[in-house]
Design a protein around this motif. Structure first.
Motif, PDB file in Angstrom:
ATOM      1  N   TRP A  29       0.828  -1.202   0.000  1.00 14.09           N
ATOM      2  CA  TRP A  29       0.000   0.000   0.000  1.00 14.09           C
ATOM      3  C   TRP A  29       0.863   1.252   0.000  1.00 14.09           C
ATOM      4  O   TRP A  29       0.469   2.293  -0.533  1.00 14.09           O
ATOM      5  CB  TRP A  29      -0.939  -0.003   1.205  1.00 14.09           C
ATOM      6  CG  TRP A  29      -1.920  -1.128   1.190  1.00 14.09           C
ATOM      7  CD1 TRP A  29      -1.859  -2.277   1.917  1.00 14.09           C
ATOM      8  CD2 TRP A  29      -3.092  -1.245   0.376  1.00 14.09           C
ATOM      9  NE1 TRP A  29      -2.916  -3.093   1.614  1.00 14.09           N
ATOM     10  CE2 TRP A  29      -3.700  -2.483   0.671  1.00 14.09           C
ATOM     11  CE3 TRP A  29      -3.692  -0.413  -0.568  1.00 14.09           C
ATOM     12  CZ2 TRP A  29      -4.863  -2.914   0.061  1.00 14.09           C
ATOM     13  CZ3 TRP A  29      -4.865  -0.848  -1.184  1.00 14.09           C
ATOM     14  CH2 TRP A  29      -5.439  -2.077  -0.869  1.00 14.09           C
ATOM     15  N   ASN A  30       2.058   1.175   0.598  1.00  6.57           N
ATOM     16  CA  ASN A  30       2.962   2.307   0.674  1.00  6.57           C
ATOM     17  C   ASN A  30       4.381   1.748   0.666  1.00  6.57           C
ATOM     18  O   ASN A  30       4.746   0.963   1.548  1.00  6.57           O
ATOM     19  CB  ASN A  30       2.703   3.106   1.958  1.00  6.57           C
ATOM     20  CG  ASN A  30       3.546   4.351   2.078  1.00  6.57           C
ATOM     21  OD1 ASN A  30       4.574   4.491   1.408  1.00  6.57           O
ATOM     22  ND2 ASN A  30       3.134   5.259   2.947  1.00  6.57           N
ATOM     23  N   THR A  31       5.186   2.125  -0.304  1.00  7.27           N
ATOM     24  CA  THR A  31       6.524   1.553  -0.417  1.00  7.27           C
ATOM     25  C   THR A  31       7.489   2.075   0.638  1.00  7.27           C
ATOM     26  O   THR A  31       8.609   1.569   0.745  1.00  7.27           O
ATOM     27  CB  THR A  31       7.100   1.807  -1.821  1.00  7.27           C
ATOM     28  OG1 THR A  31       7.106   3.214  -2.079  1.00  7.27           O
ATOM     29  CG2 THR A  31       6.287   1.092  -2.880  1.00  7.27           C
ATOM     30  N   GLU A  32       7.079   3.081   1.430  1.00 10.64           N
ATOM     31  CA  GLU A  32       7.900   3.521   2.559  1.00 10.64           C
ATOM     32  C   GLU A  32       7.673   2.630   3.783  1.00 10.64           C
ATOM     33  O   GLU A  32       8.403   2.737   4.766  1.00 10.64           O
ATOM     34  CB  GLU A  32       7.574   4.973   2.923  1.00 10.64           C
ATOM     35  CG  GLU A  32       7.854   5.971   1.812  1.00 10.64           C
ATOM     36  CD  GLU A  32       9.318   5.994   1.418  1.00 10.64           C
ATOM     37  OE1 GLU A  32      10.169   6.029   2.329  1.00 10.64           O
ATOM     38  OE2 GLU A  32       9.605   5.971   0.204  1.00 10.64           O
ATOM     39  N   GLU A  33       6.674   1.774   3.705  1.00  9.47           N
ATOM     40  CA  GLU A  33       6.338   0.881   4.810  1.00  9.47           C
ATOM     41  C   GLU A  33       6.584  -0.564   4.410  1.00  9.47           C
ATOM     42  O   GLU A  33       6.669  -0.906   3.233  1.00  9.47           O
ATOM     43  CB  GLU A  33       4.872   1.065   5.193  1.00  9.47           C
ATOM     44  CG  GLU A  33       4.532   2.474   5.637  1.00  9.47           C
ATOM     45  CD  GLU A  33       3.047   2.747   5.689  1.00  9.47           C
ATOM     46  OE1 GLU A  33       2.677   3.848   6.143  1.00  9.47           O
ATOM     47  OE2 GLU A  33       2.248   1.876   5.249  1.00  9.47           O
ATOM     48  N   THR A  71       1.150   0.362  10.917  1.00  6.35           N
ATOM     49  CA  THR A  71       2.166   0.240   9.891  1.00  6.35           C
ATOM     50  C   THR A  71       3.552   0.274  10.525  1.00  6.35           C
ATOM     51  O   THR A  71       3.727   0.725  11.658  1.00  6.35           O
ATOM     52  CB  THR A  71       2.056   1.369   8.860  1.00  6.35           C
ATOM     53  OG1 THR A  71       2.227   2.628   9.535  1.00  6.35           O
ATOM     54  CG2 THR A  71       0.697   1.334   8.172  1.00  6.35           C
TER      55      THR A  71
END
Length: 264
Positions: A29-33, A71
């Motif tokens: 869902w979020n590539t920083e996570e 997350t």
């Protein structure tokens, strides 16, 4: 032309009770996570390592119940393992991952003493065709991030939200040990919610807040198969349910409860 960077593993040990997540854990869902799938595999690996150090006999993990409390970034994490219910033939063990003092993933596992029931072994759960009877399918066309990019997938989709497929990866779980076939298998399970989407994830978000797996035998290493159905209710919740396979047939079931809402 240089080759793309390939992390040595999903997680690199940084201390007695800490690991650093690598880029291979990122997404979806979020590539920083982090994608939670490898983290759940890591927790099973840590439970097995703790058990081997404490006892060294043979109990097997038969059920895992994982709560995703929030997350977690692609960064260093601390872990803790504790025995909630000790016993000679049955144990309940808890493991958690935290970042910045906040617990993000909490997993409990039931361990049972194995016995010889080979003469009784059977299951009415239907088998799916083997990997070679499923065409290759690139999940990175649907999902961004290093974790999804690290997977090989073969899939037959019957309709949106209904498919059989097989997953494997060549990325080690950790850099400092050889993880078991079970830990490597569990490290793939949370991918199930994204392998046959019922709705376009750029328009509808449907992350899972838990993962529960029941295993009636130990899986063999290699391809892991899923027979998956995704259901959405009318009040903002959903369910992804899978029967789990290795190349000898079914070995357990998997369920993930979903929160369904418009994507941001």
């Amino acid at each position: 032309m240089t080759s793309p960077y390939r992390p040595p593993a999903y997680f690199v040990r940084t201390g007695p009770t800490s690991y650093r997540a690598t880029a291979a854990t990122s997404g979806a869902w979020n590539t920083e996570e982090q994608h939670i799938a490898p983290a759940i595999g890591l927790l099973v690996h840590l439970i097995e390592a703790d058990f081997a150090q404490r006892r060294g006999d043979d109990l097997v993990i038969t059920q895992i119940s994982c709560d995703i409390l929030g997350t977690i970034p692609v960064a260093e994490m601390d872990y803790q393992v504790r025995v909630l219910r000790p016993g000679r033939t049955i144990e309940l063990v808890e493991a958690c991952l935290a970042h910045g003092g906040r617990t993000a993933v909490l997993l409990r596992a039931w361990l049972l003493k194995p016995g010889d029931t080979a003469g009784l072994a059977a299951s009415p759960l239907p088998r799916i065709p083997p990997p070679e009877h499923h065409p290759e399918w690139p999940p990175a066309e649907v999902w961004p991030g290093g974790f999804i990019a690290s997977l090989s997938c073969r899939r037959i989709e019957h309709e949106p939200g209904r498919a059989s497929y097989w997953l494997t990866t060549g990325t080690p779980l950790v850099d400092d040990a050889q993880a078991s076939a079970l830990a490597r298998t569990v490290g793939l399970l949370d991918a199930a919610n994204g392998m046959t989407v019922r709705a376009d994830p750029t328009r509808v978000a449907f992350p899972n807040v838990d993962l529960t797996a029941h295993l009636f035998r130990r899986p063999f290493p290699g391809w892991i198969g899923f027979d998956t159905a995704v259901s959405f209710g009318g009040e903002g919740t959903g369910l992804t349910h899978s029967t789990l396979h290795d190349e000898d047939g079914p070995f357990g079931t998997l369920a993930q409860i979903l929160t369904v809402r418009p994507a941001r």
